[in-house]
Design a protein around this motif. Structure first.
Motif, PDB file in Angstrom:
ATOM      1  N   LYS A  28       0.826  -1.209   0.000  1.00 30.85           N
ATOM      2  CA  LYS A  28       0.000   0.000   0.000  1.00 30.85           C
ATOM      3  C   LYS A  28       0.860   1.258   0.000  1.00 30.85           C
ATOM      4  O   LYS A  28       0.540   2.245  -0.671  1.00 30.85           O
ATOM      5  N   ILE A  29       1.938   1.218   0.747  1.00 27.80           N
ATOM      6  CA  ILE A  29       2.846   2.376   0.770  1.00 27.80           C
ATOM      7  C   ILE A  29       3.460   2.596  -0.610  1.00 27.80           C
ATOM      8  O   ILE A  29       3.589   3.743  -1.075  1.00 27.80           O
ATOM      9  N   GLU A  30       3.832   1.516  -1.287  1.00 29.64           N
ATOM     10  CA  GLU A  30       4.398   1.627  -2.638  1.00 29.64           C
ATOM     11  C   GLU A  30       3.393   2.275  -3.595  1.00 29.64           C
ATOM     12  O   GLU A  30       3.748   3.162  -4.385  1.00 29.64           O
ATOM     13  N   VAL A  31       2.135   1.849  -3.508  1.00 27.88           N
ATOM     14  CA  VAL A  31       1.102   2.444  -4.358  1.00 27.88           C
ATOM     15  C   VAL A  31       0.875   3.907  -3.977  1.00 27.88           C
ATOM     16  O   VAL A  31       0.745   4.776  -4.850  1.00 27.88           O
ATOM     17  N   ALA A  32       0.833   4.205  -2.679  1.00 25.82           N
ATOM     18  CA  ALA A  32       0.602   5.577  -2.225  1.00 25.82           C
ATOM     19  C   ALA A  32       1.687   6.520  -2.736  1.00 25.82           C
ATOM     20  O   ALA A  32       1.408   7.644  -3.172  1.00 25.82           O
ATOM     21  N   LYS A  33       2.935   6.073  -2.693  1.00 28.15           N
ATOM     22  CA  LYS A  33       4.031   6.899  -3.202  1.00 28.15           C
ATOM     23  C   LYS A  33       3.899   7.116  -4.708  1.00 28.15           C
ATOM     24  O   LYS A  33       4.202   8.204  -5.219  1.00 28.15           O
ATOM     25  N   ALA A  34       3.443   6.076  -5.421  1.00 23.09           N
ATOM     26  CA  ALA A  34       3.235   6.217  -6.860  1.00 23.09           C
ATOM     27  C   ALA A  34       2.095   7.193  -7.152  1.00 23.09           C
ATOM     28  O   ALA A  34       2.160   7.978  -8.109  1.00 23.09           O
ATOM     29  N   LEU A  35       1.046   7.154  -6.333  1.00 20.49           N
ATOM     30  CA  LEU A  35      -0.068   8.094  -6.497  1.00 20.49           C
ATOM     31  C   LEU A  35       0.387   9.523  -6.238  1.00 20.49           C
ATOM     32  O   LEU A  35      -0.047  10.465  -6.908  1.00 20.49           O
ATOM     33  N   GLN A  36       1.267   9.687  -5.253  1.00 19.60           N
ATOM     34  CA  GLN A  36       1.818  11.015  -4.993  1.00 19.60           C
ATOM     35  C   GLN A  36       2.618  11.513  -6.188  1.00 19.60           C
ATOM     36  O   GLN A  36       2.489  12.667  -6.616  1.00 19.60           O
ATOM     37  N   GLU A  37       3.444  10.635  -6.753  1.00 19.13           N
ATOM     38  CA  GLU A  37       4.228  10.997  -7.937  1.00 19.13           C
ATOM     39  C   GLU A  37       3.313  11.293  -9.121  1.00 19.13           C
ATOM     40  O   GLU A  37       3.617  12.149  -9.957  1.00 19.13           O
ATOM     41  N   LEU A  38       2.195  10.583  -9.200  1.00 19.36           N
ATOM     42  CA  LEU A  38       1.227  10.809 -10.272  1.00 19.36           C
ATOM     43  C   LEU A  38       0.570  12.178 -10.154  1.00 19.36           C
ATOM     44  O   LEU A  38       0.189  12.784 -11.156  1.00 19.36           O
ATOM     45  N   GLY A  39       0.437  12.657  -8.911  1.00 19.42           N
ATOM     46  CA  GLY A  39      -0.123  13.992  -8.719  1.00 19.42           C
ATOM     47  C   GLY A  39      -1.535  14.036  -8.178  1.00 19.42           C
ATOM     48  O   GLY A  39      -2.210  15.068  -8.300  1.00 19.42           O
ATOM     49  N   VAL A  40      -2.028  12.935  -7.575  1.00 17.62           N
ATOM     50  CA  VAL A  40      -3.380  12.968  -7.030  1.00 17.62           C
ATOM     51  C   VAL A  40      -3.426  13.911  -5.829  1.00 17.62           C
ATOM     52  O   VAL A  40      -2.446  14.062  -5.093  1.00 17.62           O
ATOM     53  N   ASP A  41      -4.560  14.544  -5.621  1.00 15.58           N
ATOM     54  CA  ASP A  41      -4.700  15.518  -4.540  1.00 15.58           C
ATOM     55  C   ASP A  41      -5.029  14.873  -3.203  1.00 15.58           C
ATOM     56  O   ASP A  41      -4.572  15.323  -2.152  1.00 15.58           O
ATOM     57  N   VAL A  42      -5.855  13.825  -3.243  1.00 15.22           N
ATOM     58  CA  VAL A  42      -6.299  13.155  -2.021  1.00 15.22           C
ATOM     59  C   VAL A  42      -6.137  11.652  -2.192  1.00 15.22           C
ATOM     60  O   VAL A  42      -6.511  11.092  -3.226  1.00 15.22           O
ATOM     61  N   ILE A  43      -5.567  10.991  -1.184  1.00 15.70           N
ATOM     62  CA  ILE A  43      -5.452   9.535  -1.174  1.00 15.70           C
ATOM     63  C   ILE A  43      -6.330   8.999  -0.047  1.00 15.70           C
ATOM     64  O   ILE A  43      -6.075   9.280   1.127  1.00 15.70           O
ATOM     65  N   PRO A  68       0.080  15.035  -0.566  1.00 11.51           N
ATOM     66  CA  PRO A  68      -1.353  14.793  -0.767  1.00 11.51           C
ATOM     67  C   PRO A  68      -2.093  14.702   0.573  1.00 11.51           C
ATOM     68  O   PRO A  68      -1.538  14.302   1.592  1.00 11.51           O
ATOM     69  N   THR A  69      -3.370  15.059   0.553  1.00 19.23           N
ATOM     70  CA  THR A  69      -4.223  14.876   1.722  1.00 19.23           C
ATOM     71  C   THR A  69      -4.474  13.383   1.912  1.00 19.23           C
ATOM     72  O   THR A  69      -4.767  12.665   0.957  1.00 19.23           O
ATOM     73  N   ILE A  70      -4.350  12.906   3.149  1.00 21.53           N
ATOM     74  CA  ILE A  70      -4.640  11.512   3.465  1.00 21.53           C
ATOM     75  C   ILE A  70      -6.018  11.452   4.108  1.00 21.53           C
ATOM     76  O   ILE A  70      -6.297  12.134   5.095  1.00 21.53           O
ATOM     77  N   CYS A  71      -6.877  10.623   3.532  1.00 19.42           N
ATOM     78  CA  CYS A  71      -8.276  10.556   3.935  1.00 19.42           C
ATOM     79  C   CYS A  71      -8.579   9.185   4.540  1.00 19.42           C
ATOM     80  O   CYS A  71      -8.093   8.162   4.062  1.00 19.42           O
ATOM     81  N   ALA A  72      -9.382   9.189   5.617  1.00 16.98           N
ATOM     82  CA  ALA A  72      -9.814   7.948   6.256  1.00 16.98           C
ATOM     83  C   ALA A  72     -11.333   7.900   6.259  1.00 16.98           C
ATOM     84  O   ALA A  72     -11.995   8.874   6.615  1.00 16.98           O
ATOM     85  N   ALA A  91      -0.575  12.349   9.718  1.00 19.25           N
ATOM     86  CA  ALA A  91      -0.816  12.939   8.393  1.00 19.25           C
ATOM     87  C   ALA A  91      -0.482  14.424   8.385  1.00 19.25           C
ATOM     88  O   ALA A  91      -0.853  15.161   9.305  1.00 19.25           O
ATOM     89  N   LYS A  92       0.236  14.853   7.346  1.00 19.54           N
ATOM     90  CA  LYS A  92       0.537  16.286   7.212  1.00 19.54           C
ATOM     91  C   LYS A  92      -0.737  17.063   6.942  1.00 19.54           C
ATOM     92  O   LYS A  92      -0.936  18.167   7.427  1.00 19.54           O
TER      93      LYS A  92
END
Length: 500
Positions: A28-43, A68-72, A91-92
């Protein structure tokens, strides 16, 4: 200046709910980092109260991701919200996503409640979440089938209670695009404080209209779209990130833009597909294997003359090197001539016509026309004989309580080479043996097995995609022995490196 549309990615929450697609925290962390690199605003990182694993994933993703904003996700339940807030402590930028069903189906049958009680619970949940974070998103579950007047009443109340984003989900994928667009428009025109929050779309694909509904929602005022990579999700899936982003990019007249770095789309799509063990269908828009492939002669001729004749998207815009010209019985002379030129053979006039007629006869018999076939047609196979690699023999030993081992013998330029290797399974062992012989650093990107008909004695067809020198090469193999089919597909792909 174009309006900003925020991309809310729920691959790690809604997408991961698909049976068989669960990821561990490291993945999940690997995917999250890829999403950040992709430029998504909210994960949307998970549903913390649902399991210790989900809770830990939200914690660790919050630590690993920077901007990115981290959402739960939570239900409109205080304990859910408490646990989500605890998971978001690192979360930042944290967001709590809470909500409740607003359709008659949910209010009466799922919640056994009334409209007034649901409204009170919605407001209470937002106010409670607001104690922990400033950024609170409220979801009106099954909004697609909710009464618009009542939905507007709920939306106005939760915004007044402090919601910064209000999610209008088409939870069952029921709406038509015009219906969903009209619903968003109704809210924009009838919720007096709507300007204090962002309306969001979250559309499912049960009727195949998730992307169309999301775009319709954005065109009518929504400014956040909730998506997943490859459109994965429960039942028929969610709105596809790549489809929404490239639709907005292709239609500049909408004056809408996202923060997505589109050149990263393809590699992120493949990462999700690999980690979740969920192949991308070949004809999937934007990221499917055939999305930029052309087999029709008319299409091939047009693309070879000018790409925009049949392609509205440049493959490089999504991280794909180039379009693919696939030779079939529908291919024309232009495509055949182009492929032969790639192989170093230049034909014109009568000679090209003669080879083309022979090509059509062969294409009627074979579904996949390979370079070998073409070189035989033009009498040039001898020129590349020394470069071709063929499977001469293979022997595999495997069993329940033993380590699989394979011995492979290859014919390379008329000389035989043998290697032995062990692996996680018979296919892995066989491919490892091939790699020992060819001495090429290739990466296996995609490995698909398909039965031609049915039965345990069926012929298995294997498709492989390998990466060599930042170029992708496809290979095919077919055999009743799936190990042999896999090795032949691997060698077929390697041979294309040699030729091209």
């Amino acid at each position: 200046m174009a309006d900003r549309v925020y991309i809310f990615d729920t691959t790690l929450r809604d997408g991961e709910q698909v049976p068989g697609c669960q990821l561990n925290t490291v993945e999940k962390i690997e995917v999250a980092k890829a999403l950040q690199e992709l430029g998504v605003d909210v994960i949307e990182a998970g549903f913390p109260v649902s399991s210790p694993g989900d809770f830990n994933s939200v914690v660790e993703i919050s630590k690993a991701v920077t901007w990115p904003t981290i959402c739960a996700l939570t239900r409109a339940v205080e304990k859910d919200i408490d646990v989500a807030a605890d998971a978001l402590k690192y979360a930042k930028r944290g967001r709590i996503h809470t909500g409740i069903g607003t359709s008659p189906y949910h209010i009466k049958y799922k919640l056994n409640s009334t409209e007034d009680e649901v409204l009170q619970r919605a407001v209470a949940a937002v106010k409670y979440a607001k104690r922990y974070v400033e950024d609170v998103e409220f979801y009106a579950e099954d909004a697609g089938r909710s009464d618009n007047v009542y939905l507007a009443k709920v939306v106005q109340a939760v915004i007044a209670a402090g919601a910064t984003v209000v999610n209008i989900p088409d939870t069952t994928g029921y709406c038509l695009p015009n219906q969903f667009g009209e619903k968003i428009k109704f809210l924009m025109e009838n919720v007096s404080n709507v300007h204090k929050a962002i309306l969001s779309t979250h559309c499912h694909n049960d009727l195949g209209m998730a992307t169309a509904n999301s775009i319709s929602g954005v065109m009518n005022g929504a400014r956040q779209v909730e998506v997943t990579l490859n459109g994965i999700g429960e039942r028929a899936g969610n709105t596809s990130l790549e489809e929404v982003v490239m639709t907005l990019k292709s239609h500049q007249d909408l004056n809408l833009e996202t923060n997505i770095k589109t050149q990263n789309i393809f590699k992120t799509s493949r990462l999700v597909s690999t980690l979740m063990n969920m192949p991308v269908q070949a004809n999937k828009a934007i990221v499917g294997r055939n999305a930029f492939s052309h087999s029709s002669g008319i299409h091939q001729d047009g693309v070879l003359k000018n790409r925009e004749t049949y392609e509205i998207i440049d493959p490089e815009d999504v991280g794909i090197k180039e379009s693919s010209i696939v030779l079939t019985a529908r291919s024309g002379r232009a495509a055949l001539k182009h492929r032969l030129e790639v192989l170093g053979v230049n034909l014109e006039g009568e000679k090209l016509d003669e080879v083309y007629q022979e090509f059509l006869k062969l294409a009627d018999k074979k579904k996949d026309i390979k370079e070998d076939d073409l070189m035989v047609l033009v009498g040039e196979v001898e020129k590349t004989e020394g470069q071709r690699i063929r499977l001469h023999d293979i022997q595999v030993v495997t069993g329940k309580n033993m380590e699989p081992m394979a011995t492979v013998k290859l014919n390379i330029a008329g000389e035989l080479f043998t290697a032995c290797s062990v692996g996680n399974g018979p296919v892995d062992a066989a491919l490892s043996a091939v790699k020992q012989i060819i001495h090429k650093k290739v990466i296996l990107e995609e490995f698909l097995i398909q039965a031609i008909t049915r039965g345990s004695d069926d012929i298995g067809k294997v498709h492989m995609t390998i990466n060599y020198g930042d170029h992708f090469y496809h290979g095919f193999g077919a055999n009743t022995d799936i190990v042999i089919a896999s090795v032949e597909a691997f060698i077929d792909a390697i041979n294309k490196i040699v030729v091209v």
